[in-house]
Motif scaffolding. Structure first.
Motif, PDB file in Angstrom:
ATOM      1  N   VAL A  13       0.892  -1.165   0.068  1.00  0.00           N
ATOM      2  CA  VAL A  13      -0.210  -0.012  -0.088  1.00  0.00           C
ATOM      3  C   VAL A  13       0.831   1.134  -0.122  1.00  0.00           C
ATOM      4  O   VAL A  13       1.618   1.212   0.701  1.00  0.00           O
ATOM      5  CB  VAL A  13      -0.984   0.019   1.226  1.00  0.00           C
ATOM      6  CG1 VAL A  13      -1.797   1.384   1.477  1.00  0.00           C
ATOM      7  CG2 VAL A  13      -1.873  -1.193   1.057  1.00  0.00           C
ATOM      8  N   THR A  14       0.665   2.082  -0.792  1.00  0.00           N
ATOM      9  CA  THR A  14       1.124   3.378  -1.172  1.00  0.00           C
ATOM     10  C   THR A  14       0.270   4.513  -0.666  1.00  0.00           C
ATOM     11  O   THR A  14       0.880   5.757  -0.598  1.00  0.00           O
ATOM     12  CB  THR A  14       2.097   3.680  -2.514  1.00  0.00           C
ATOM     13  OG1 THR A  14       1.096   3.531  -3.403  1.00  0.00           O
ATOM     14  CG2 THR A  14       3.079   2.477  -2.612  1.00  0.00           C
ATOM     15  N   GLY A  15      -0.847   4.305  -0.704  1.00  0.00           N
ATOM     16  CA  GLY A  15      -1.866   5.518  -0.309  1.00  0.00           C
ATOM     17  C   GLY A  15      -3.130   4.538   0.482  1.00  0.00           C
ATOM     18  O   GLY A  15      -3.479   3.562  -0.110  1.00  0.00           O
ATOM     19  N   THR A  16      -3.457   5.070   1.675  1.00  0.00           N
ATOM     20  CA  THR A  16      -4.250   4.273   2.308  1.00  0.00           C
ATOM     21  C   THR A  16      -5.538   3.726   1.716  1.00  0.00           C
ATOM     22  O   THR A  16      -5.925   4.534   0.994  1.00  0.00           O
ATOM     23  CB  THR A  16      -4.811   4.924   3.643  1.00  0.00           C
ATOM     24  OG1 THR A  16      -3.541   5.604   4.382  1.00  0.00           O
ATOM     25  CG2 THR A  16      -5.690   4.570   4.640  1.00  0.00           C
ATOM     26  N   VAL A  17      -5.896   2.422   1.836  1.00  0.00           N
ATOM     27  CA  VAL A  17      -6.945   1.758   1.282  1.00  0.00           C
ATOM     28  C   VAL A  17      -8.015   1.573   2.439  1.00  0.00           C
ATOM     29  O   VAL A  17      -7.634   0.954   3.413  1.00  0.00           O
ATOM     30  CB  VAL A  17      -6.564   0.351   0.776  1.00  0.00           C
ATOM     31  CG1 VAL A  17      -7.701  -0.136   0.266  1.00  0.00           C
ATOM     32  CG2 VAL A  17      -5.587   0.692  -0.407  1.00  0.00           C
ATOM     33  N   GLY A  18      -9.422   2.052   2.095  1.00  0.00           N
ATOM     34  CA  GLY A  18     -10.326   1.666   3.082  1.00  0.00           C
ATOM     35  C   GLY A  18     -11.692   1.800   2.896  1.00  0.00           C
ATOM     36  O   GLY A  18     -11.704   2.431   1.646  1.00  0.00           O
ATOM     37  N   PRO A  19     -12.495   1.624   3.371  1.00  0.00           N
ATOM     38  CA  PRO A  19     -13.937   1.858   3.195  1.00  0.00           C
ATOM     39  C   PRO A  19     -13.986   3.488   2.772  1.00  0.00           C
ATOM     40  O   PRO A  19     -13.805   4.306   3.411  1.00  0.00           O
ATOM     41  CB  PRO A  19     -14.785   1.583   4.366  1.00  0.00           C
ATOM     42  CG  PRO A  19     -13.884   0.606   5.147  1.00  0.00           C
ATOM     43  CD  PRO A  19     -12.627   1.074   4.741  1.00  0.00           C
ATOM     44  N   GLY A  20     -14.735   3.707   1.632  1.00  0.00           N
ATOM     45  CA  GLY A  20     -15.064   4.941   1.166  1.00  0.00           C
ATOM     46  C   GLY A  20     -13.619   5.791   0.679  1.00  0.00           C
ATOM     47  O   GLY A  20     -13.897   6.765   0.361  1.00  0.00           O
ATOM     48  N   LEU A  21     -12.618   5.095   0.499  1.00  0.00           N
ATOM     49  CA  LEU A  21     -11.532   5.496   0.158  1.00  0.00           C
ATOM     50  C   LEU A  21     -10.912   5.155  -1.297  1.00  0.00           C
ATOM     51  O   LEU A  21     -11.215   3.863  -1.333  1.00  0.00           O
ATOM     52  CB  LEU A  21     -10.228   5.578   1.346  1.00  0.00           C
ATOM     53  CG  LEU A  21     -10.338   6.301   2.485  1.00  0.00           C
ATOM     54  CD1 LEU A  21      -9.302   5.539   3.475  1.00  0.00           C
ATOM     55  CD2 LEU A  21     -10.368   7.484   2.190  1.00  0.00           C
ATOM     56  N   VAL A  22     -10.269   5.742  -2.067  1.00  0.00           N
ATOM     57  CA  VAL A  22      -9.420   5.027  -3.291  1.00  0.00           C
ATOM     58  C   VAL A  22      -8.290   5.221  -3.129  1.00  0.00           C
ATOM     59  O   VAL A  22      -7.501   6.125  -2.873  1.00  0.00           O
ATOM     60  CB  VAL A  22      -9.779   5.774  -4.669  1.00  0.00           C
ATOM     61  CG1 VAL A  22      -9.005   5.176  -5.586  1.00  0.00           C
ATOM     62  CG2 VAL A  22     -11.452   6.101  -4.908  1.00  0.00           C
ATOM     63  N   GLY A  23      -7.692   4.209  -2.647  1.00  0.00           N
ATOM     64  CA  GLY A  23      -6.041   4.153  -2.172  1.00  0.00           C
ATOM     65  C   GLY A  23      -5.254   3.794  -3.278  1.00  0.00           C
ATOM     66  O   GLY A  23      -5.812   3.675  -4.590  1.00  0.00           O
ATOM     67  N   GLU A  24      -3.963   3.463  -2.977  1.00  0.00           N
ATOM     68  CA  GLU A  24      -3.067   3.116  -4.156  1.00  0.00           C
ATOM     69  C   GLU A  24      -2.056   2.101  -3.502  1.00  0.00           C
ATOM     70  O   GLU A  24      -1.833   1.993  -2.396  1.00  0.00           O
ATOM     71  CB  GLU A  24      -2.289   4.320  -4.545  1.00  0.00           C
ATOM     72  CG  GLU A  24      -1.390   4.281  -5.603  1.00  0.00           C
ATOM     73  CD  GLU A  24      -0.602   5.449  -6.016  1.00  0.00           C
ATOM     74  OE1 GLU A  24      -0.751   5.920  -6.875  1.00  0.00           O
ATOM     75  OE2 GLU A  24       0.235   5.618  -5.027  1.00  0.00           O
TER      76      GLU A  24
END
Length: 74
Positions: A13-24
């Protein structure tokens, strides 16, 4: 690379992944490393996956989107 080739690959993970989020996430493929937009896999729980978490790709939506879950419990 086919859809089935991405499934089961690990990344970080390079950008937080979670509910309501688009991570990277970054995944090592094709002799290099590529970034993908990432969402939590359905049923993987309500928790966020912070930067640095090792994840497994469980679904791939071409060209640049993946659904992931934590590769390790804990």
């Amino acid at each position: 690379m086919g859809d089935e080739d991405m499934i089961g690959m690990t990344g970080r993970v390079t950008g937080t992944v979670g509910p309501g989020l688009v991570g990277e996430v970054i995944v090592r493929i094709r002799g290099g490393a590529e970034h993908f937009l990432a969402h939590p896999a359905p049923g993987s729980g309500p928790d966020r996956l912070p930067v640095g978490t090792v994840v497994t790709v469980v679904e791939y939506l071409p060209p640049r989107t993946v659904y992931v879950m934590a590769a390790y419990d804990g």
